[in-house]
Design a protein around this motif. Structure first.
Motif, mmCIF file in Angstrom:
data_model
loop_
_atom_site.group_PDB
_atom_site.id
_atom_site.type_symbol
_atom_site.label_atom_id
_atom_site.label_comp_id
_atom_site.label_asym_id
_atom_site.label_seq_id
_atom_site.Cartn_x
_atom_site.Cartn_y
_atom_site.Cartn_z
ATOM 1 N N ALA A 1 -3.636 7.770 -1.772
ATOM 2 C CA ALA A 1 -2.743 8.361 -0.776
ATOM 3 C C ALA A 1 -2.650 9.874 -0.960
ATOM 4 N N GLU A 2 -2.585 10.345 -2.214
ATOM 5 C CA GLU A 2 -2.519 11.778 -2.473
ATOM 6 C C GLU A 2 -3.791 12.484 -2.012
ATOM 7 N N GLN A 3 -4.944 11.844 -2.248
ATOM 8 C CA GLN A 3 -6.205 12.440 -1.802
ATOM 9 C C GLN A 3 -6.282 12.476 -0.277
ATOM 10 N N PRO B 1 -2.176 -2.103 -5.134
ATOM 11 C CA PRO B 1 -2.445 -2.118 -3.690
ATOM 12 C C PRO B 1 -3.808 -1.519 -3.403
ATOM 13 N N ALA B 2 -4.389 -1.864 -2.272
ATOM 14 C CA ALA B 2 -5.688 -1.285 -1.903
ATOM 15 C C ALA B 2 -5.575 0.226 -1.805
ATOM 16 N N VAL B 3 -4.486 0.688 -1.172
ATOM 17 C CA VAL B 3 -4.242 2.130 -1.093
ATOM 18 C C VAL B 3 -3.279 2.492 -2.223
ATOM 19 N N THR B 4 -3.832 3.005 -3.295
ATOM 20 C CA THR B 4 -3.021 3.385 -4.450
ATOM 21 C C THR B 4 -2.356 4.743 -4.208
ATOM 22 N N ASP B 5 -1.455 5.097 -5.097
ATOM 23 C CA ASP B 5 -0.797 6.403 -4.990
ATOM 24 C C ASP B 5 -1.831 7.532 -5.057
ATOM 25 N N ASP C 1 0.820 -1.210 0.000
ATOM 26 C CA ASP C 1 0.000 0.000 0.000
ATOM 27 C C ASP C 1 0.853 1.258 0.000
ATOM 28 N N ALA C 2 0.372 2.279 -0.710
ATOM 29 C CA ALA C 2 0.966 3.613 -0.584
ATOM 30 C C ALA C 2 0.681 4.131 0.822
ATOM 31 N N GLN C 3 1.539 5.007 1.308
ATOM 32 C CA GLN C 3 1.402 5.496 2.679
ATOM 33 C C GLN C 3 1.393 7.014 2.722
ATOM 34 N N VAL C 4 0.783 7.512 3.787
ATOM 35 C CA VAL C 4 0.833 8.944 4.091
ATOM 36 C C VAL C 4 1.534 9.068 5.433
ATOM 37 N N THR C 5 2.673 9.755 5.454
ATOM 38 C CA THR C 5 3.468 9.849 6.674
ATOM 39 C C THR C 5 3.804 11.306 6.987
ATOM 40 N N LEU C 6 4.236 11.539 8.228
ATOM 41 C CA LEU C 6 4.712 12.864 8.609
ATOM 42 C C LEU C 6 5.971 13.213 7.833
ATOM 43 N N ASN C 7 6.119 14.483 7.488
ATOM 44 C CA ASN C 7 7.355 14.908 6.836
ATOM 45 C C ASN C 7 8.486 15.011 7.862
ATOM 46 N N GLY D 1 3.765 18.528 8.655
ATOM 47 C CA GLY D 1 2.934 18.270 7.485
ATOM 48 C C GLY D 1 3.089 16.823 7.053
ATOM 49 N N PHE D 2 2.590 16.513 5.865
ATOM 50 C CA PHE D 2 2.556 15.125 5.415
ATOM 51 C C PHE D 2 3.192 14.967 4.048
ATOM 52 N N GLU D 3 3.643 13.753 3.776
ATOM 53 C CA GLU D 3 4.163 13.376 2.478
ATOM 54 C C GLU D 3 3.704 11.956 2.173
ATOM 55 N N THR D 4 3.761 11.568 0.912
ATOM 56 C CA THR D 4 3.315 10.234 0.519
ATOM 57 C C THR D 4 4.505 9.352 0.146
ATOM 58 N N VAL D 5 4.336 8.068 0.386
ATOM 59 C CA VAL D 5 5.300 7.056 -0.030
ATOM 60 C C VAL D 5 4.593 6.161 -1.040
ATOM 61 N N ALA D 6 5.157 6.029 -2.229
ATOM 62 C CA ALA D 6 4.500 5.293 -3.318
ATOM 63 C C ALA D 6 4.290 3.831 -2.952
ATOM 64 N N GLY D 7 3.176 3.270 -3.439
ATOM 65 C CA GLY D 7 2.903 1.853 -3.254
ATOM 66 C C GLY D 7 3.582 1.020 -4.338
#
Length: 550
Positions: A264-266, A257-261, A201-207, A212-218
């Protein structure tokens, strides 16, 4: 011969006798009664008082049909009132769910029907001779039957009153019970003995700054394609259990993945909005804390199925699910311990323009929370997060901190050849200086076009504890001035043309008194004694205002 009783000698009455009570016999021997004549005078006699009262007491005949009509109207009103009362808690006429009539069903009945359909919606799948029955639950999908049932119950409620109860005006609730694209293939692969490479799964994590937040590609996987199976299961649910599935063949594909890029961006966009417009905790009109990026990270997860059934205490905004329990835990562990009942005032440094340039002490309010008043921070906060922000009132008291300001200001006087340091309008230090070669030592005036210290108002914008200074400058008379000095100490740039206040650039130490006797020797900078420079560097923080005058 007859006697006085009107009888003949043979014992039969005479025919002509018409006296009262007399009887006459016909030839056949049958007797005939002869009545005494009735006098009409008896009808003309006046009625007695008792007879009048008896007539007055006698019941009068009344009209019946108005009462029948009133009863019919009352009955219709009762039916209408009962129907109105009934449909307040039941689906309105004309309402359907996925094309199925649910008129007259309560929210709990509709939810039960959906749950029963979900339980029954198993799809028979096949791959290389292996078969299995797969449900939505096996695909990692859940259905929020209560939310859908509530939507059904709300259908047509905003229509005009006569349209609400008109069965010929229909409204179909077509909300998808689950998102097939969010189906997970793990159970499908296992049941059909398909070798699987799991997607990530793509992830949304703290920067890195944790603000703030950033994404990690799935990453894609390889295995059974679960989406067609999920679509078949969803279609079965939408019949509310009326249909059964046919066997369908499963195909292999590269699985997302269930959580796509994209998801995750949304989700990141949702969280970013809450960082910019955070939920605040307030006592009265005073903010005591904010649910910042750290709080959001601790209390939220990303769920690719927007229609997934929420657990108790969970709320949702799109793909982001907030947990009241996790939020309450974050508050208890990370926010509440920062509260102090004793106030500590804030201390800051400002420049001559009253701009805050350095915080010496953050300070804090004195905060006292009423016992038990913060027990529902998690529940109430999760609701506000799902609604996009807001403030949460907490019962308690505030001893608001005050801000203590220290104003720092520098005056460079080219005619006095001095640098003056002021704090809160009071002169606290005077330093001798050497200015630009082009400035007259007595008047401070720039005697030529070159090598002068500029006048005006500035702020210190760049600082170096030590810097090598070198450069070339073509003067107005065509000559060239060059310099290359290593290790100039305690440099404070105030003009964007390269002028700074720094330790005088000599090879050996020179104190304040020696600088006073030196004269103007620089290319436009302000040189101060080695015994003054370190103090000035530490005291004149970024943003300190500098006024240069003649």
């Amino acid at each position: 011969m007859s006697n006085n009783n009107g009888q003949s000698n043979n014992g039969f009455p005479q025919r002509g006798n018409t006296g009262a009570g007399s009887m006459a016999f016909a030839a056949d021997g049958e007797s005939t009664a002869v009545l005494r004549p009735i006098s009409l005078d008896s009808f003309a006699a006046p009625m007695s008082a008792d007879e009048i009262r008896s007539i007055e007491r006698a019941p009068r005949r009344r009209l019946v049909w108005p009462w029948v009509l009133a009863a019919i109207i009352a009955m219709l009103a009762a039916v209408a009132g009962g129907a109105y009362w009934f449909f307040q808690s039941h689906a309105l006429p004309g309402v359907t769910l996925w094309g199925n009539s649910v008129v007259g069903k309560s929210q709990s009945q509709i939810a039960d029907d959906i749950d029963a359909a979900v339980a029954k919606s198993s799809v028979t799948v096949s791959y290389n001779g292996n078969t299995a029955k797969i449900t939505l639950k096996d695909l990692g999908l859940s259905v929020d039957s209560q939310a859908i049932a509530n939507e059904v119950l709300s259908a047509k409620r905003d229509d005009a009153w006569w349209q609400r109860y008109a069965f010929w005006i229909t409204k179909d609730v077509s909300t998808e019970p689950a998102n097939p694209a969010a189906a997970d293939s793990s159970e499908l692969n296992s049941r059909l003995s398909i070798s699987e490479v799991k997607p990530v799964d793509a992830q949304v994590t703290l920067n890195a700054d944790k603000n703030g937040f950033e994404t990690v590609a799935g990453q894609q996987g390889q295995g059974a394609d679960p989406e067609p199976v999920a679509k078949a299961a969803v279609a079965l649910v939408e019949t509310l259990g009326a249909n059964e599935s046919k066997t369908m063949n499963v195909e292999l594909k590269s699985t997302d993945p269930a959580v796509t890029d994209k998801i995750a961006e949304q989700a990141k966009a949702t969280l970013d909005k809450l960082v910019k417009n955070p939920v605040t905790l307030k006592i009265g009109d005073h903010t005591i804390a904010t649910l910042d990026a750290n709080a959001l990270a601790a209390a939220s997860t990303v769920n690719a199925n927007e229609n997934a059934k929420l657990a108790t205490g969970e709320t949702r905004d799109g793909y982001v699910v907030f947990s009241a329990d996790k939020l309450q835990q974050y508050y208890e562990n990370s926010i509440k311990p920062t509260f102090n009942t004793k106030r500590e005032d804030r201390e800051v440094i400002v420049n001559n323009n009253d701009e805050e340039i350095k915080v010496l002490k953050e300070g804090h309010d004195g905060i006292s929370i009423t016992d038990g008043a913060d027990a529902n921070i998690g529940t109430d906060g999760a609701t506000l997060l799902a609604n996009g922000g807001g403030s949460l009132d907490v019962q308690g008291s505030i001893d608001a901190m005050k801000t203590k300001t220290t104003k720092r200001h520098v005056v460079v006087d080219l005619s006095d050849n001095k640098v003056y340091a002021y704090e809160n309008g009071k002169l606290i230090r005077t330093m001798s200086m050497s200015a630009g070669q082009g400035n007259d030592r007595k008047t401070g005036e720039c005697t030529g076009q070159d090598l002068c210290t500029p006048t005006g108002d500035f702020t210190i914008w760049l600082k170096y504890e030590s810097q090598d200074m070198s450069g070339n400058l073509t003067l107005s008379d065509g000559s060239t001035e060059s310099w290359d000095v290593k290790g100039v100490g305690y440099v404070n740039y105030f003009s964007h043309t390269g002028c700074a206040i720094h330790r005088i650039a000599t090879k050996t130490a020179m104190n304040d008194a020696q600088v006073a006797a030196l004269g103007n020797t620089s290319h436009g900078c302000v040189g101060i004694g080695w015994d003054q420079a370190e103090w000035f560097y530490n005291w004149a923080v970024y943003g300190t205002s500098v006024h240069v005058q003649v």
